[in-house]
Design an enzyme around this catalytic site. Structure first.
Site, PDB file in Angstrom:
ATOM      1  N   SER A  82       0.854  -1.179   0.000  1.00 14.25           N
ATOM      2  CA  SER A  82       0.000   0.000   0.000  1.00 14.25           C
ATOM      3  C   SER A  82       0.902   1.244   0.000  1.00 14.25           C
ATOM      4  O   SER A  82       2.041   1.186  -0.478  1.00 14.25           O
ATOM      5  CB  SER A  82      -0.941  -0.054   1.213  1.00 14.25           C
ATOM      6  OG  SER A  82      -1.829   1.033   1.175  1.00 14.25           O
ATOM      7  N   SER A  83       0.423   2.342   0.549  1.00 12.74           N
ATOM      8  CA  SER A  83       1.218   3.574   0.525  1.00 12.74           C
ATOM      9  C   SER A  83       0.670   4.585   1.524  1.00 12.74           C
ATOM     10  O   SER A  83      -0.530   4.610   1.814  1.00 12.74           O
ATOM     11  CB  SER A  83       1.171   4.185  -0.878  1.00 12.74           C
ATOM     12  OG  SER A  83       1.741   5.475  -0.877  1.00 12.74           O
ATOM     13  N   LYS A 100      -3.682   2.401  -4.605  1.00  8.68           N
ATOM     14  CA  LYS A 100      -3.169   1.876  -3.338  1.00  8.68           C
ATOM     15  C   LYS A 100      -4.293   1.758  -2.305  1.00  8.68           C
ATOM     16  O   LYS A 100      -4.258   0.887  -1.430  1.00  8.68           O
ATOM     17  CB  LYS A 100      -2.029   2.757  -2.821  1.00  8.68           C
ATOM     18  CG  LYS A 100      -0.791   2.699  -3.708  1.00  8.68           C
ATOM     19  CD  LYS A 100      -0.250   1.269  -3.799  1.00  8.68           C
ATOM     20  CE  LYS A 100       1.011   1.159  -4.599  1.00  8.68           C
ATOM     21  NZ  LYS A 100       1.538  -0.216  -4.657  1.00  8.68           N
ATOM     22  N   TYR A 110      -2.836   7.281  -8.505  1.00  7.05           N
ATOM     23  CA  TYR A 110      -1.954   6.309  -7.836  1.00  7.05           C
ATOM     24  C   TYR A 110      -2.487   5.994  -6.438  1.00  7.05           C
ATOM     25  O   TYR A 110      -2.573   4.825  -6.040  1.00  7.05           O
ATOM     26  CB  TYR A 110      -0.546   6.903  -7.753  1.00  7.05           C
ATOM     27  CG  TYR A 110       0.411   6.117  -6.882  1.00  7.05           C
ATOM     28  CD1 TYR A 110       1.041   4.974  -7.349  1.00  7.05           C
ATOM     29  CD2 TYR A 110       0.699   6.540  -5.573  1.00  7.05           C
ATOM     30  CE1 TYR A 110       1.929   4.262  -6.551  1.00  7.05           C
ATOM     31  CE2 TYR A 110       1.582   5.837  -4.769  1.00  7.05           C
ATOM     32  CZ  TYR A 110       2.188   4.696  -5.261  1.00  7.05           C
ATOM     33  OH  TYR A 110       3.057   3.985  -4.465  1.00  7.05           O
TER      34      TYR A 110
HETATM   35  N1  LIG Z   1       9.171   4.687  -3.506  1.00  7.15           N
HETATM   36  C1  LIG Z   1       8.290   5.128  -2.638  1.00  7.15           C
HETATM   37  O1  LIG Z   1       8.487   6.176  -2.033  1.00  7.15           O
HETATM   38  C2  LIG Z   1       7.019   4.344  -2.370  1.00  7.15           C
HETATM   39  C3  LIG Z   1       6.184   4.770  -1.337  1.00  7.15           C
HETATM   40  C4  LIG Z   1       5.037   4.034  -1.033  1.00  7.15           C
HETATM   41  C5  LIG Z   1       4.742   2.881  -1.734  1.00  7.15           C
HETATM   42  N2  LIG Z   1       5.568   2.480  -2.751  1.00  7.15           N
HETATM   43  C6  LIG Z   1       5.233   1.238  -3.442  1.00  7.15           C
HETATM   44  O2  LIG Z   1       6.253   0.284  -3.161  1.00  7.15           O
HETATM   45  C7  LIG Z   1       6.393  -0.624  -4.258  1.00  7.15           C
HETATM   46  C8  LIG Z   1       7.841  -0.635  -4.716  1.00  7.15           C
HETATM   47  O3  LIG Z   1       8.182   0.677  -5.082  1.00  7.15           O
HETATM   48  P1  LIG Z   1       9.684   1.086  -5.441  1.00  7.15           P
HETATM   49  O4  LIG Z   1       9.760   2.531  -5.183  1.00  7.15           O
HETATM   50  O5  LIG Z   1      10.624   0.161  -4.788  1.00  7.15           O
HETATM   51  O6  LIG Z   1       9.661   0.876  -7.013  1.00  7.15           O
HETATM   52  P2  LIG Z   1      10.822   0.996  -8.102  1.00  7.15           P
HETATM   53  O7  LIG Z   1      12.159   1.153  -7.486  1.00  7.15           O
HETATM   54  O8  LIG Z   1      10.349   1.990  -9.093  1.00  7.15           O
HETATM   55  O9  LIG Z   1      10.729  -0.481  -8.765  1.00  7.15           O
HETATM   56  C9  LIG Z   1       9.523  -0.876  -9.329  1.00  7.15           C
HETATM   57  C10 LIG Z   1       9.542  -2.364  -9.544  1.00  7.15           C
HETATM   58  O10 LIG Z   1       8.286  -2.715 -10.172  1.00  7.15           O
HETATM   59  C11 LIG Z   1       8.559  -3.354 -11.403  1.00  7.15           C
HETATM   60  N3  LIG Z   1       7.632  -2.957 -12.460  1.00  7.15           N
HETATM   61  C12 LIG Z   1       7.472  -1.726 -12.995  1.00  7.15           C
HETATM   62  N4  LIG Z   1       6.592  -1.771 -14.008  1.00  7.15           N
HETATM   63  C13 LIG Z   1       6.201  -3.074 -14.129  1.00  7.15           C
HETATM   64  C14 LIG Z   1       5.331  -3.769 -15.001  1.00  7.15           C
HETATM   65  N5  LIG Z   1       4.683  -3.156 -15.990  1.00  7.15           N
HETATM   66  N6  LIG Z   1       5.194  -5.104 -14.832  1.00  7.15           N
HETATM   67  C15 LIG Z   1       5.863  -5.743 -13.861  1.00  7.15           C
HETATM   68  N7  LIG Z   1       6.696  -5.149 -12.996  1.00  7.15           N
HETATM   69  C16 LIG Z   1       6.870  -3.822 -13.134  1.00  7.15           C
HETATM   70  C17 LIG Z   1       9.971  -2.931 -11.807  1.00  7.15           C
HETATM   71  O11 LIG Z   1      10.534  -3.954 -12.628  1.00  7.15           O
HETATM   72  P3  LIG Z   1      11.503  -3.605 -13.888  1.00  7.15           P
HETATM   73  O12 LIG Z   1      12.499  -2.603 -13.412  1.00  7.15           O
HETATM   74  O13 LIG Z   1      12.104  -4.936 -14.194  1.00  7.15           O
HETATM   75  O14 LIG Z   1      10.629  -3.074 -14.963  1.00  7.15           O
HETATM   76  C18 LIG Z   1      10.654  -2.789 -10.460  1.00  7.15           C
HETATM   77  O15 LIG Z   1      11.187  -4.021 -10.043  1.00  7.15           O
HETATM   78  C19 LIG Z   1       5.411  -0.135  -5.324  1.00  7.15           C
HETATM   79  O16 LIG Z   1       4.212  -0.880  -5.228  1.00  7.15           O
HETATM   80  C20 LIG Z   1       5.172   1.308  -4.937  1.00  7.15           C
HETATM   81  O17 LIG Z   1       3.934   1.767  -5.410  1.00  7.15           O
HETATM   82  C21 LIG Z   1       6.696   3.197  -3.081  1.00  7.15           C
END
Ligand SMILES: NC(=O)c1ccc[n+]([C@@H]2O[C@H](COP(=O)([O-])OP(=O)(O)OC[C@H]3O[C@@H](n4cnc5c(N)ncnc54)[C@H](OP(=O)(O)O)[C@@H]3O)[C@@H](O)[C@H]2O)c1
Length: 249
Positions: free
Chosen positions: A141-142, A159, A155
């Site tokens: 989630s987020s 979530k 977005y």
């Molecule tokens: N970053 C934040 O501040 C934050 C905050 C709250 C929640 N979140 C959530 O936490 C989770 C991880 O976020 P993150 O920031 O670690 O993400 P990230 O570094 O941007 O990495 C995203 C991951 O998702 C995969 N992905 C992207 N598009 C895809 C697709 N079309 N099909 C399958 N896989 C796909 C990517 O794979 P490839 O690189 O191989 O394409 C990558 O492994 C997400 O659900 C995000 O919404 C993030």
């Protein structure tokens, strides 16, 4: 760390960011890990190599989760590699396309809901039949669900759907002793957020909303996920765990 020896785990979006940290932490706790990726093949192979180098076992699996067939193919490959028995499902892959209401396109809206909501839902549908009593499903989630953090309305809605699903899926799968929870990170420094937290304004905003005055790393989230995956969390289900350094208290 929870002891996960003999457990098999699928982590989606494990090539980068939090998914990578979660895959490494699960392997460190003893689990065999399926490292899912969609475009970052080299990065996914590097995660597999790092796990193998530490004496663990891992496999890289490709699937584009914007496409429903990708979700079904990933489920099928997972069942094959795990010989029909999965213990831990971490649906972490997600995409964010920040935009004001008037600038949000239908394509971006659909992509976010496909990857962030539809894929986790159908992964649970397809893989829960091969999960036994004591298994754990962890969704992502987020902070954006409970407060505004930038221009993220579509977005945040995706979530929000995850937080809702946790309640209903936990109720449905509880009779089989399968737990369903989510982790709700705040701002975490990685690819998704780097264009924001690396600016002075973004950093000041982030530290300004948090009780703890530093920017989170993917490892801050991985530990919570490993805890939820293991037996120490056996009485926790249907919950969304905030892992956000006390954001917007
Ligand atoms: N970053 C934040 O501040 C934050 C905050 C709250 C929640 N979140 C959530 O936490 C989770 C991880 O976020 P993150 O920031 O670690 O993400 P990230 O570094 O941007 O990495 C995203 C991951 O998702 C995969 N992905 C992207 N598009 C895809 C697709 N079309 N099909 C399958 N896989 C796909 C990517 O794979 P490839 O690189 O191989 O394409 C990558 O492994 C997400 O659900 C995000 O919404 C993030």
């Amino acid at each position: 760390m929870a002891q996960l020896h003999g457990k098999k785990a699928l982590v989606t979006g494990a090539s980068r960011g939090m998914g990578r940290a979660i895959a490494l932490a699960l392997a460190c706790a003893g689990a065999e890990v399926l490292v899912h990726y969609s475009s970052s093949e080299q990065a996914a192979q590097a995660v597999v190599a790092e796990i193998a180098g530490n004496g663990g076992k891992a496999h890289a699996i490709l699937a584009d989760l914007r496409d429903i067939q990708g979700t079904f193919d990933l489920s099928e490959r997972t069942r094959q590699i795990c010989s029909g028995k999965l213990d831990i499902l971490v649906a972490n892959a997600g995409i964010a396309r920040p935009a004001r209401l008037e600038d949000t396109t239908v394509e971006d809206f659909d992509d976010m809901f496909s990857v962030n909501v539809r894929a986790p839902f159908f992964l649970v549908q397809q893989l829960s039949p091969v999960m036994n009593a004591g298994s754990s499903i962890i969704l992502t989630s987020s902070l954006a669900v409970r407060t505004t953090v930038g221009e993220l309305s579509a977005y945040a809605a995706s979530k929000g759907a995850i937080s809702t699903l946790v309640t209903h899926l936990a109720a449905e799968l509880g009779a089989r002793d399968i737990r369903v929870n989510a982790v709700a990170p705040g701002v975490v420094a990685n690819d998704m957020s780097s264009s924001f937290v690396e600016t002075q304004e973004g950093r000041e905003f982030t530290l300004g909303i948090q009780a703890i005055k530093r920017v989170a790393t993917p490892e801050d989230i991985a530990g919570v996920t490993v805890f939820l995956a293991g037996d120490d969390a056996r009485w926790i289900t249907g919950d969304v765990i905030r892992a956000d350094g006390g954001s917007k208290l």
